[in-house]
Design a protein around this motif. Sequence first.
Motif, PDB file in Angstrom:
ATOM      1  N   VAL A 147      69.425  11.938  63.348  1.00  0.00           N
ATOM      2  CA  VAL A 147      70.507  12.813  62.905  1.00  0.00           C
ATOM      3  C   VAL A 147      71.040  13.635  64.081  1.00  0.00           C
ATOM      4  O   VAL A 147      72.266  13.794  64.251  1.00  0.00           O
ATOM      5  CB  VAL A 147      70.031  13.753  61.779  1.00  0.00           C
ATOM      6  N   ALA A 148      70.137  14.160  64.910  1.00  0.00           N
ATOM      7  CA  ALA A 148      70.532  15.039  66.019  1.00  0.00           C
ATOM      8  C   ALA A 148      71.485  14.352  66.984  1.00  0.00           C
ATOM      9  O   ALA A 148      72.329  15.018  67.614  1.00  0.00           O
ATOM     10  CB  ALA A 148      69.290  15.530  66.757  1.00  0.00           C
ATOM     11  N   ARG A 149      71.389  13.038  67.089  1.00  0.00           N
ATOM     12  CA  ARG A 149      72.236  12.317  68.024  1.00  0.00           C
ATOM     13  C   ARG A 149      73.695  12.247  67.584  1.00  0.00           C
ATOM     14  O   ARG A 149      74.563  11.832  68.350  1.00  0.00           O
ATOM     15  CB  ARG A 149      71.666  10.913  68.260  1.00  0.00           C
ATOM     16  N   PHE A 150      73.960  12.668  66.358  1.00  0.00           N
ATOM     17  CA  PHE A 150      75.343  12.745  65.894  1.00  0.00           C
ATOM     18  C   PHE A 150      75.920  14.147  66.039  1.00  0.00           C
ATOM     19  O   PHE A 150      77.057  14.405  65.635  1.00  0.00           O
ATOM     20  CB  PHE A 150      75.447  12.278  64.433  1.00  0.00           C
ATOM     21  N   GLY A 151      75.138  15.090  66.592  1.00  0.00           N
ATOM     22  CA  GLY A 151      75.668  16.410  66.895  1.00  0.00           C
ATOM     23  C   GLY A 151      75.215  17.499  65.943  1.00  0.00           C
ATOM     24  O   GLY A 151      74.484  17.258  64.975  1.00  0.00           O
ATOM     25  N   ALA A 152      75.661  18.721  66.213  1.00  0.00           N
ATOM     26  CA  ALA A 152      75.209  19.897  65.465  1.00  0.00           C
ATOM     27  C   ALA A 152      75.712  19.915  64.022  1.00  0.00           C
ATOM     28  O   ALA A 152      75.027  20.428  63.136  1.00  0.00           O
ATOM     29  CB  ALA A 152      75.654  21.175  66.177  1.00  0.00           C
ATOM     30  N   ILE A 153      76.904  19.372  63.756  1.00  0.00           N
ATOM     31  CA  ILE A 153      77.476  19.441  62.401  1.00  0.00           C
ATOM     32  C   ILE A 153      76.639  18.627  61.402  1.00  0.00           C
ATOM     33  O   ILE A 153      76.183  19.165  60.384  1.00  0.00           O
ATOM     34  CB  ILE A 153      78.948  18.981  62.391  1.00  0.00           C
ATOM     35  N   PRO A 154      76.411  17.311  61.641  1.00  0.00           N
ATOM     36  CA  PRO A 154      75.540  16.568  60.718  1.00  0.00           C
ATOM     37  C   PRO A 154      74.118  17.134  60.649  1.00  0.00           C
ATOM     38  O   PRO A 154      73.490  17.108  59.595  1.00  0.00           O
ATOM     39  CB  PRO A 154      75.539  15.145  61.291  1.00  0.00           C
ATOM     40  N   THR A 155      73.629  17.650  61.790  1.00  0.00           N
ATOM     41  CA  THR A 155      72.275  18.203  61.808  1.00  0.00           C
ATOM     42  C   THR A 155      72.179  19.433  60.923  1.00  0.00           C
ATOM     43  O   THR A 155      71.214  19.608  60.168  1.00  0.00           O
ATOM     44  CB  THR A 155      71.846  18.551  63.247  1.00  0.00           C
ATOM     45  N   ALA A 156      73.171  20.312  61.004  1.00  0.00           N
ATOM     46  CA  ALA A 156      73.179  21.502  60.152  1.00  0.00           C
ATOM     47  C   ALA A 156      73.322  21.114  58.681  1.00  0.00           C
ATOM     48  O   ALA A 156      72.641  21.674  57.809  1.00  0.00           O
ATOM     49  CB  ALA A 156      74.316  22.429  60.568  1.00  0.00           C
ATOM     50  N   PRO A 190      83.575  24.880  57.536  1.00  0.00           N
ATOM     51  CA  PRO A 190      84.166  23.793  56.725  1.00  0.00           C
ATOM     52  C   PRO A 190      83.644  22.403  57.104  1.00  0.00           C
ATOM     53  O   PRO A 190      83.456  21.550  56.232  1.00  0.00           O
ATOM     54  CB  PRO A 190      85.667  23.915  57.012  1.00  0.00           C
ATOM     55  N   ALA A 191      83.419  22.179  58.405  1.00  0.00           N
ATOM     56  CA  ALA A 191      82.942  20.864  58.835  1.00  0.00           C
ATOM     57  C   ALA A 191      81.535  20.583  58.316  1.00  0.00           C
ATOM     58  O   ALA A 191      81.222  19.463  57.882  1.00  0.00           O
ATOM     59  CB  ALA A 191      82.975  20.771  60.361  1.00  0.00           C
ATOM     60  N   VAL A 192      80.669  21.598  58.358  1.00  0.00           N
ATOM     61  CA  VAL A 192      79.301  21.436  57.855  1.00  0.00           C
ATOM     62  C   VAL A 192      79.317  21.227  56.350  1.00  0.00           C
ATOM     63  O   VAL A 192      78.596  20.372  55.813  1.00  0.00           O
ATOM     64  CB  VAL A 192      78.436  22.658  58.232  1.00  0.00           C
ATOM     65  N   VAL A 193      80.148  21.976  55.646  1.00  0.00           N
ATOM     66  CA  VAL A 193      80.250  21.828  54.190  1.00  0.00           C
ATOM     67  C   VAL A 193      80.726  20.422  53.823  1.00  0.00           C
ATOM     68  O   VAL A 193      80.180  19.783  52.914  1.00  0.00           O
ATOM     69  CB  VAL A 193      81.194  22.891  53.601  1.00  0.00           C
ATOM     70  N   ALA A 194      81.728  19.919  54.547  1.00  0.00           N
ATOM     71  CA  ALA A 194      82.257  18.587  54.248  1.00  0.00           C
ATOM     72  C   ALA A 194      81.202  17.507  54.439  1.00  0.00           C
ATOM     73  O   ALA A 194      81.054  16.599  53.600  1.00  0.00           O
ATOM     74  CB  ALA A 194      83.469  18.303  55.134  1.00  0.00           C
ATOM     75  N   GLU A 195      80.441  17.589  55.531  1.00  0.00           N
ATOM     76  CA  GLU A 195      79.375  16.603  55.769  1.00  0.00           C
ATOM     77  C   GLU A 195      78.275  16.751  54.728  1.00  0.00           C
ATOM     78  O   GLU A 195      77.687  15.766  54.270  1.00  0.00           O
ATOM     79  CB  GLU A 195      78.803  16.777  57.176  1.00  0.00           C
ATOM     80  N   GLY A 196      78.005  17.994  54.334  1.00  0.00           N
ATOM     81  CA  GLY A 196      76.983  18.234  53.315  1.00  0.00           C
ATOM     82  C   GLY A 196      77.370  17.668  51.958  1.00  0.00           C
ATOM     83  O   GLY A 196      76.510  17.202  51.201  1.00  0.00           O
ATOM     84  N   VAL A 197      78.651  17.702  51.635  1.00  0.00           N
ATOM     85  CA  VAL A 197      79.124  17.109  50.381  1.00  0.00           C
ATOM     86  C   VAL A 197      78.830  15.612  50.360  1.00  0.00           C
ATOM     87  O   VAL A 197      78.341  15.061  49.366  1.00  0.00           O
ATOM     88  CB  VAL A 197      80.636  17.374  50.191  1.00  0.00           C
ATOM     89  N   THR A 198      79.117  14.946  51.470  1.00  0.00           N
ATOM     90  CA  THR A 198      78.817  13.514  51.570  1.00  0.00           C
ATOM     91  C   THR A 198      77.323  13.261  51.394  1.00  0.00           C
ATOM     92  O   THR A 198      76.906  12.349  50.667  1.00  0.00           O
ATOM     93  CB  THR A 198      79.277  12.968  52.936  1.00  0.00           C
ATOM     94  N   PHE A 199      76.515  14.058  52.066  1.00  0.00           N
ATOM     95  CA  PHE A 199      75.057  13.929  51.970  1.00  0.00           C
ATOM     96  C   PHE A 199      74.586  14.046  50.519  1.00  0.00           C
ATOM     97  O   PHE A 199      73.841  13.189  50.016  1.00  0.00           O
ATOM     98  CB  PHE A 199      74.400  15.009  52.836  1.00  0.00           C
ATOM     99  N   LEU A 200      75.002  15.099  49.834  1.00  0.00           N
ATOM    100  CA  LEU A 200      74.534  15.335  48.462  1.00  0.00           C
ATOM    101  C   LEU A 200      75.034  14.269  47.500  1.00  0.00           C
ATOM    102  O   LEU A 200      74.321  13.884  46.566  1.00  0.00           O
ATOM    103  CB  LEU A 200      74.972  16.726  47.993  1.00  0.00           C
ATOM    104  N   ARG A 201      76.257  13.783  47.692  1.00  0.00           N
ATOM    105  CA  ARG A 201      76.787  12.746  46.802  1.00  0.00           C
ATOM    106  C   ARG A 201      75.984  11.449  46.918  1.00  0.00           C
ATOM    107  O   ARG A 201      75.846  10.700  45.946  1.00  0.00           O
ATOM    108  CB  ARG A 201      78.255  12.497  47.129  1.00  0.00           C
TER     109      ARG A 201
END
Length: 470
Positions: A269-278, A354-365
């Motif tokens: 996950v970390a290799r995709f950067g701070a946003i996906p990691t958070a 907003p970027a972290v929230v958007a990635e988190g939505v994908t994760f939870l779905r």
Amino acid sequence: MADTDSRIDMTTGSVTPRLFRLAWPLVAGNLLQTAYNLADIFWVGRVSAEAVAAVALMFPTSWMFVSVAMGLTAAANAVVSQHIGAGNERAAQRAVGQTVLLAVAVATALATVGYLARRPLVALIGADGTVFRIAVAYIEVIFLAIPFTFLFFVFRAVLRAAGDTRTAMWLVAVSAGLNIVIDPVFILGWGPVPAMGARGAAVATLLARIVAAAAGVYILLDGGWGIRLRVADLTPDGSVLRRLVGVGYPATFDGLARSVAAVAFAGLVARFGAIPTAAYGIGLRYMSVSWTVSGAVGQAAATGVGQNLGARTPDRAAEVTWKGTGATMAALFAVGGLLFAFPAEAMAIFIDDPAVVAEGVTFLRVIAPFLAFLGGLMVVQGGFRGAGDTRVAFVLSLLSRWVFRIPVAWLLAYTFTWGALGLWWSLSLSGVLSFLVGVVWFRLGGWEDNVVDDGGAGTTVDADEEPTMD
């Protein structure tokens, strides 16, 4: 003789209400533990996305060390609960003393190694820059907390094994409640306490675990809560230690396999950067809801299976496992439905990026519809552990993480170039596949034969044989 008023005997009466009485304090205690984890992320999220990413990376890393305690708790649960089921109180007490002795020795060694290797370890995970600096400051305090964490886990395990889950719940309440209260004090600073950021979350954990370990020592030495720790039983006893190690080492490898896999996954996950990691760090806390419920029911099932095998009632032990699995999955389907319906709202509680929230939505779905399968496997594994068949639980963890998850994650994320989405799907797929394997394996049987003798010597006898004395 310890007071047994707070115990629940799983060997008689209707299984469902007794399993509920045994499990609900564990669920409540684990919910408190989850609340503490969520509080950590909530307050760290007030600092920065980099701080959230650092804690997210170090969460599985710290558990890589703490997971060794899984072997100790699994061994204590299996051996103590079977002695209780066989009516041998004194043998159960001996097992408690030897488990505490083993926990102190192992935890001290691990804490020392982890602290000395903290910088290369964090670098190996893939953290750099600001995230690296924050992660090191966080993890070095967590390593100091390991001996107290081990004792905390062991005390809970032996109380559960005796059927006293209410006192185990209060131990968690003391630790998690204190942690939640003092988290913002150390993270954001209050009064004379300077703001420490993510390191403050680790300091709060250390202080809370010290208090909980002290409370556990008092409870077990007093002996009025269902099981007693006798100072004389802290003298090494080779036969009991061998039994604990024999039952516990597969569970230790199980915990290590899970934790190393979690560290490896966090590295991907970390290799995709701070946003996906958070986003992963916050989503992981929501996934812990499934661990909260299923872990608690799995622990209750382990106690029920252990007591019933000690009492030579294997059919009833199987009934405990299946009913626990069904109830857990029903609850987690409901939780998953809520997360699937309101993913943005769930993410926005912890961070406003907003970027972290958007990635988190994908994760939870992707994850939410499959939480029940991840949880169901944990209850089935609890059944195996209660029988002392920790090797099967270990193999199931290997299949889940190292066959169905990490290779699939790499394939989807990098070979098929799905990116972080491929990582999220690998979590869900591994949950479904490993659950199906676990159900089939438990139905095949064989776990019923792994019973300790009721003479306290720690040997194994077949379930249809009379116990023998050494």
